[in-house]
Design an enzyme around this catalytic site. Structure first.
Site, PDB file in Angstrom:
ATOM      1  NE  ARG A  45      38.916  74.319  24.203  1.00  0.00           N
ATOM      2  CZ  ARG A  45      38.500  75.559  23.915  1.00  0.00           C
ATOM      3  NH1 ARG A  45      37.981  75.841  22.722  1.00  0.00           N
ATOM      4  NH2 ARG A  45      38.601  76.523  24.806  1.00  0.00           N
ATOM      5  CE1 TYR A  97      36.429  48.455  22.923  1.00  0.00           C
ATOM      6  CE2 TYR A  97      35.381  50.571  23.324  1.00  0.00           C
ATOM      7  CZ  TYR A  97      36.328  49.623  23.653  1.00  0.00           C
ATOM      8  OH  TYR A  97      37.173  49.849  24.692  1.00  0.00           O
ATOM      9  CG  ASP A 169      35.153  51.606  15.252  1.00  0.00           C
ATOM     10  OD1 ASP A 169      36.321  51.382  14.872  1.00  0.00           O
ATOM     11  OD2 ASP A 169      34.839  51.680  16.455  1.00  0.00           O
ATOM     12  CE  LYS A 194      41.707  49.511  21.545  1.00  0.00           C
ATOM     13  NZ  LYS A 194      40.327  49.454  21.151  1.00  0.00           N
TER      14      LYS A 194
HETATM   15  C1  LIG Z   1      39.130  50.189  21.592  1.00  0.00           C
HETATM   16  C2  LIG Z   1      38.043  50.471  20.642  1.00  0.00           C
HETATM   17  C3  LIG Z   1      37.285  51.654  20.718  1.00  0.00           C
HETATM   18  C4  LIG Z   1      37.486  52.664  21.820  1.00  0.00           C
HETATM   19  O1  LIG Z   1      38.724  53.293  21.734  1.00  0.00           O
HETATM   20  P1  LIG Z   1      39.550  53.857  23.000  1.00  0.00           P
HETATM   21  O2  LIG Z   1      40.782  54.374  22.359  1.00  0.00           O
HETATM   22  O3  LIG Z   1      39.776  52.704  23.927  1.00  0.00           O
HETATM   23  O4  LIG Z   1      38.711  54.912  23.624  1.00  0.00           O
HETATM   24  C5  LIG Z   1      36.327  51.882  19.745  1.00  0.00           C
HETATM   25  N1  LIG Z   1      36.097  50.980  18.759  1.00  0.00           N
HETATM   26  C6  LIG Z   1      36.794  49.832  18.672  1.00  0.00           C
HETATM   27  C7  LIG Z   1      36.490  48.886  17.556  1.00  0.00           C
HETATM   28  C8  LIG Z   1      37.778  49.538  19.600  1.00  0.00           C
HETATM   29  O5  LIG Z   1      38.457  48.378  19.508  1.00  0.00           O
END
Ligand SMILES: *Cc1c(COP(=O)(O)O)cnc(C)c1O
Length: 378
Positions: A45, A97, A169, A194
Site C-alpha cells: 500500500r 465531470y 483535471d 481514458k
Molecule cells: C472519467 C473522468 C473522471 C473520473 O474517472 P474514473 O476513472 O471514471 O473514476 C474524472 N474526470 C474526468 C474529466 C473524467 O472524464
C-alpha cells in the site's frame, strides 16, 4: 527529451533488478527486510515497484515532482480533496465531470467541505467567489460535453495571489498536449481510464504534484486512505502510455476529418463544439496552452429523436459512456451522462436535447467519416 521519447524512456524504463525491458508486474503485497527497518519496499500500500514505475512516469510526463496512482480517477480526486479540512471552501468549474460534482455535493459536504461551482472561463467570477476560508481552485479544461476552455495561466495567477492551491483535471487534453504544472498548477489529476490507458481495459486515476513537499502530503493521504492502483493495472497503464503520442496525433487528424464532414452536413448538424474551431469561444486560449485540440467533439442535431437515430445507425462508433479509447465512442449526454441534471438546468448550461458527443478513436478516418455521415443523412 521530446514528448514521444519521454513516454517511452521517462520514469523507470527498465527493471533495475533484472534488466527486464518490460518492467515486471511485482505481484507482492509485502517485502523481505534485510534487518529491522532495512528495506527499499515495505508493504505494497505504501509502495510497490510496478506502481512506483508508473508514478515516476506520470510525474515525468506532467513535469511534476511526484506522481501517485489510484484505483480510479475518482479515487485520485478523493485523495486530493483529503488534503483539505472541515470548514475549507473550494471553487470548482461549474461543468466538472459528473462524478466530481457528486462526490463534492453528496459526500464531502457531509464532512464540512464547502464548494462553489463557477464558470471558470470568467476570471472575474472566479475572483468574486474567493472567501477567507477558500483553500483551492479546481478546474477542468476542456470540459464535458461543451468543451469549455479555462485559461490555466490566468487562474494560476489568481490562485497564487490568494495563496490557494490550484488543481487541474487534465483528463481531456492528456499530458501529451497540455501540461498544467508548467502553466502554474500545483496538482494535476487524470482519469487514466481514458486516454492514458487508451484501450478501454483499465480503470485508474493519477495525480501529480508540482513540488516534493506537496507530494509528501499526498503520499501520506494515499498511504493512509489506501485507494492505490494494483500492480497489474499499473503495468497495463504503462503499456498504454507508451503509445499515447502516436495515438493522440492520429486522433487529432481523424477528428479534423470528421469536423470537416460535420461542417458540410449543414442540413442535419446545428452547432459544433470543438476547441479547434476558430469560432469556439475558447479557441485562442486553448491554442495558447495546449499543443493539440483532442478527439472530443459535441454537436447538435434537430432533437432527441434524431440524436437517438444517429447513435443507432452508426456502425463503427460504439454507443457507450467513457472516452479516449482506440474505439470511437458516441453518446447522447442529455440522455446518458447528464440525464440526472434537470432539463431546465441542462438547457441553461447549453446542453440541448439533440446534443451528440463523440470520442474519436483510431479506426480509419474515411470509415469514420462515411459511417457518421450516412447516419446523419438517414
Ligand atoms: C472519467 C473522468 C473522471 C473520473 O474517472 P474514473 O476513472 O471514471 O473514476 C474524472 N474526470 C474526468 C474529466 C473524467 O472524464
Amino acid at each position: 527529451m521530446k514528448k514521444k521519447t519521454q513516454l517511452i524512456h521517462g520514469g523507470i524504463s527498465s527493471d533495475p533488478y533484472t534488466g527486464a525491458v518490460s518492467l515486471p508486474i511485482y505481484q507482492s503485497s509485502t517485502f523481505k527486510q534485510d534487518g529491522v527497518g532495512n528495506f527499499t519496499y515495505e508493504y505494497a500500500r505504501t509502495g510497490n515497484p510496478t506502481r512506483e514505475a508508473l508514478e515516476k512516469l506520470i510525474a515525468d510526463i506532467e513535469g511534476g515532482a511526484r506522481g501517485f496512482a489510484f484505483g480510479s480517477g475518482m479515487a485520485a480526486i478523493t485523495a486530493v480533496v483529503h488534503l483539505f479540512s472541515s470548514g475549507d471552501h473550494l471553487i470548482l468549474t461549474d461543468d466538472v465531470y459528473g462524478g466530481s460534482f457528486r462526490v463534492m455535493t453528496k459526500v464531502f459536504n457531509r464532512f464540512g467541505i464547502e464548494v462553489s461551482f463557477i464558470d471558470t472561463t470568467d476570471l472575474d467570477a472566479v475572483k468574486a467567489e474567493i472567501r477567507p476560508e477558500t483553500k483551492a481552485i479546481f478546474v477542468e479544461t476542456p470540459t464535458n460535453p461543451l468543451l469549455k476552455v479555462t485559461d490555466i495561466k490566468a487562474v494560476s495567477a489568481i490562485a497564487k495571489e490568494h495563496h490557494l492551491l490550484f488543481i487541474v483535471d487534465n483528463t481531456f487534453s492528456t499530458p501529451y498536449w497540455q501540461n498544467p504544472i508548467a502553466l502554474g498548477a500545483d496538482i494535476v489529476l487524470h482519469s487514466a481510464t481514458k486516454y492514458l490507458g487508451g484501450h478501454s481495459d483499465v480503470v485508474a486515476g493519477l495525480a501529480v504534484t508540482a513540488t516534493e513537499e506537496l507530494g509528501e502530503d499526498l503520499h501520506f493521504i494515499q498511504n493512509s486512505t489506501g485507494g492505490i492502483l494494483g500492480p497489474q493495472d499499473s503495468w497495463i497503464l504503462m503499456r498504454g502510455i507508451k503509445t499515447l503520442g502516436i495515438r493522440m496525433e492520429e486522433i487529432e487528424s481523424n477528428t479534423k476529418a470528421i469536423i470537416e464532414m460535420l461542417q458540410e452536413e449543414e442540413d442535419a448538424v446545428g452547432k459544433i463544439f470543438y476547441p479547434g474551431l476558430a469560432d469556439h469561444p475558447g479557441h485562442e486560449v486553448h491554442q495558447s496552452q495546449a499543443g493539440g485540440f483532442g478527439g472530443m467533439v459535441s454537436f447538435t442535431v434537430e432533437n432527441e429523436e434524431k440524436a437517438r437515430e444517429v447513435v443507432k445507425n452508426v456502425r463503427y462508433f460504439t454507443l457507450a459512456e467513457s472516452l479516449g479509447a482506440v474505439e470511437s465512442l458516441i453518446s447522447v449526454p442529455p440522455l446518458m451522462t447528464h440525464a440526472s441534471i434537470p432539463r431546465e438546468r441542462r438547457l441553461e448550461l447549453g446542453i440541448e436535447d439533440g446534443l451528440v458527443r463523440i470520442s474519436v478513436g483510431l479506426e480509419d478516418a474515411e470509415d469514420l467519416v462515411e459511417d457518421l455521415r450516412s447516419a446523419l443523412r438517414k
